[in-house]
Design a protein around this motif. Sequence first.
Motif, short mmCIF file in Angstrom:
data_model
loop_
_atom_site.label_atom_id
_atom_site.label_comp_id
_atom_site.label_asym_id
_atom_site.label_seq_id
_atom_site.Cartn_x
_atom_site.Cartn_y
_atom_site.Cartn_z
N VAL A 71 5.84 9.83 -36.10
CA VAL A 71 5.92 8.38 -36.22
C VAL A 71 5.11 7.94 -37.45
CG1 VAL A 71 4.03 8.08 -34.54
CG2 VAL A 71 5.57 6.17 -34.99
N SER A 72 5.69 7.01 -38.21
CA SER A 72 5.01 6.53 -39.41
C SER A 72 3.69 5.84 -39.00
CB SER A 72 5.96 5.54 -40.09
OG SER A 72 5.30 4.75 -41.02
N PRO A 73 2.54 6.24 -39.59
CA PRO A 73 1.25 5.70 -39.11
C PRO A 73 1.16 4.17 -39.09
CG PRO A 73 0.88 7.62 -40.49
CD PRO A 73 2.35 7.32 -40.58
N PRO A 74 1.67 3.44 -40.12
CA PRO A 74 1.56 1.98 -40.03
C PRO A 74 2.34 1.42 -38.83
CG PRO A 74 2.20 2.67 -42.24
CD PRO A 74 2.25 3.89 -41.40
N LEU A 75 3.47 2.07 -38.51
CA LEU A 75 4.25 1.58 -37.37
C LEU A 75 3.62 1.99 -36.06
CD1 LEU A 75 7.79 1.89 -38.86
CD2 LEU A 75 6.61 -0.17 -38.13
N LYS A 76 3.01 3.16 -36.04
CA LYS A 76 2.29 3.58 -34.82
C LYS A 76 1.20 2.54 -34.50
CE LYS A 76 -0.49 7.32 -32.85
NZ LYS A 76 -1.64 6.50 -32.49
N ALA A 77 0.45 2.13 -35.53
CA ALA A 77 -0.62 1.13 -35.31
C ALA A 77 -0.01 -0.19 -34.82
CB ALA A 77 -1.39 0.92 -36.61
N PHE A 78 1.11 -0.56 -35.40
CA PHE A 78 1.78 -1.80 -34.98
C PHE A 78 2.25 -1.68 -33.53
CE2 PHE A 78 5.93 -4.00 -34.55
CZ PHE A 78 5.46 -5.31 -34.61
N PHE A 79 2.89 -0.58 -33.19
CA PHE A 79 3.40 -0.39 -31.82
C PHE A 79 2.24 -0.41 -30.81
CE2 PHE A 79 7.06 2.37 -33.71
CZ PHE A 79 7.78 1.23 -34.01
N ASP A 80 1.14 0.24 -31.19
CA ASP A 80 0.01 0.31 -30.26
C ASP A 80 -0.54 -1.08 -29.95
OD1 ASP A 80 0.26 3.05 -30.13
OD2 ASP A 80 -1.36 3.48 -31.54
N GLY A 81 -0.32 -2.04 -30.86
CA GLY A 81 -0.85 -3.39 -30.64
C GLY A 81 0.16 -4.35 -30.03
N LEU A 82 1.35 -3.89 -29.74
CA LEU A 82 2.35 -4.81 -29.19
C LEU A 82 1.99 -5.24 -27.77
CD1 LEU A 82 5.83 -3.30 -30.27
CD2 LEU A 82 4.90 -5.55 -30.89
N PRO A 83 2.18 -6.52 -27.46
CA PRO A 83 1.89 -6.98 -26.10
C PRO A 83 2.81 -6.29 -25.08
CG PRO A 83 2.42 -8.83 -27.55
CD PRO A 83 2.65 -7.57 -28.34
N GLU A 84 2.32 -6.23 -23.85
CA GLU A 84 3.02 -5.55 -22.76
C GLU A 84 4.47 -6.04 -22.58
OE1 GLU A 84 1.46 -2.98 -21.55
OE2 GLU A 84 2.86 -2.55 -19.91
N ASP A 85 4.70 -7.34 -22.82
CA ASP A 85 6.05 -7.86 -22.56
C ASP A 85 7.10 -7.27 -23.50
OD1 ASP A 85 4.90 -9.39 -24.63
OD2 ASP A 85 6.21 -11.09 -24.22
N TYR A 86 6.68 -6.67 -24.59
CA TYR A 86 7.64 -6.03 -25.50
C TYR A 86 8.28 -4.80 -24.87
CZ TYR A 86 7.27 -9.04 -29.51
OH TYR A 86 7.38 -10.13 -30.34
N LYS A 87 7.70 -4.31 -23.77
CA LYS A 87 8.27 -3.11 -23.13
C LYS A 87 9.68 -3.36 -22.59
CE LYS A 87 4.40 -0.23 -22.71
NZ LYS A 87 3.22 0.20 -22.00
N VAL A 88 10.02 -4.65 -22.39
CA VAL A 88 11.38 -4.95 -21.93
C VAL A 88 12.15 -5.77 -22.97
CG1 VAL A 88 10.93 -4.72 -19.46
CG2 VAL A 88 10.52 -6.92 -20.58
N LYS A 89 11.59 -5.94 -24.13
CA LYS A 89 12.33 -6.67 -25.18
C LYS A 89 13.21 -5.68 -25.94
CE LYS A 89 9.32 -10.56 -25.74
NZ LYS A 89 9.21 -11.79 -26.51
N SER A 90 14.29 -6.21 -26.51
CA SER A 90 15.22 -5.30 -27.20
C SER A 90 14.75 -5.07 -28.64
CB SER A 90 16.63 -5.85 -27.15
OG SER A 90 16.63 -7.16 -27.63
N ILE A 91 14.69 -3.80 -28.98
CA ILE A 91 14.13 -3.37 -30.27
C ILE A 91 15.14 -2.46 -30.95
CG2 ILE A 91 12.23 -2.12 -31.38
CD1 ILE A 91 10.48 -2.79 -28.94
N LEU A 92 15.45 -2.77 -32.21
CA LEU A 92 16.40 -1.94 -32.97
C LEU A 92 15.68 -1.20 -34.09
CD1 LEU A 92 19.36 -1.12 -33.74
CD2 LEU A 92 19.34 -3.07 -35.31
N ILE A 93 16.04 0.07 -34.25
CA ILE A 93 15.56 0.85 -35.40
C ILE A 93 16.81 1.24 -36.22
CG2 ILE A 93 14.22 2.84 -36.15
CD1 ILE A 93 12.71 2.63 -33.50
N PRO A 94 17.11 0.46 -37.26
CA PRO A 94 18.31 0.75 -38.05
C PRO A 94 18.05 1.88 -39.04
CG PRO A 94 17.27 -1.26 -38.84
CD PRO A 94 16.41 -0.76 -37.73
N GLY A 95 19.07 2.72 -39.26
CA GLY A 95 18.89 3.87 -40.14
C GLY A 95 17.73 4.71 -39.66
#
Length: 197
Positions: free
Chosen positions: A24-48
Amino acid sequence: MELSKSYWNTRYKTEDIGWDLGQVSPPLKAFFDGLPEDYKVKSILIPGGGNAYEAEYLHHLGFKEVYVVDVSERALQNFKTRVPSFPEAHLIHQDFFDLEEYRFDLIIEQTFFCALNPKLRPDYAKKMSDLLTENGSLTGVLFQFPLTATGPPFGGDATEYRSYLESYFTVDILEPCYNSIESRAGKELFFSVSKHE
Ligand SMILES: C[S@@+](CC[C@H](N)C(=O)[O-])C[C@H]1O[C@@H](n2cnc3c(N)ncnc32)[C@H](O)[C@@H]1O
């Protein structure tokens, strides 16, 4: 050179994938680690998404609505083999620009923008806006190095990126990345933009 489906698929088949971090790209890992709990059921797209270590990371953290779209069948197959518990229906073998029936709360950028023909940049911004829900956001990493005729990757800078993004989004963050991997240090911008009302 035409950046077609078969161009990308061949690059995965021949393992000519210099962009692939293998993690996992480190800047995105840091971002993901800080996401609020409610994002666990939000729809997330990773294009390409390619080998999609970001999707794997989110999946193992318990994020339920993560989707990957990629034109390369081999990349999606690699992912399926590596992460068999990931819902198969969330792996979309399609051109990002042809996605129609989906809407996402969050879209993640990681070496997708730089892989596209630069003439598609205005379309990228519009399509991202179309695919996001009302308060949705686009977050990730963009390269900063001079744009040349040869690529991918194709470079650019913050001023150019703003010119596309500001038509559809409020730019909340667009700044040099402090936690890039060593080989990309000084060459990445972290950004997060939210859809205009
Ligand atoms: C440079 S690679 C990056 C892959 C991955 N994000 C990573 O960081 O390892 C670009 C990816 O975009 C995919 N791709 C290129 N054009 C696409 C399009 N129009 N729609 C969907 N995927 C596309 C390619 O197959 C490839 O997996």
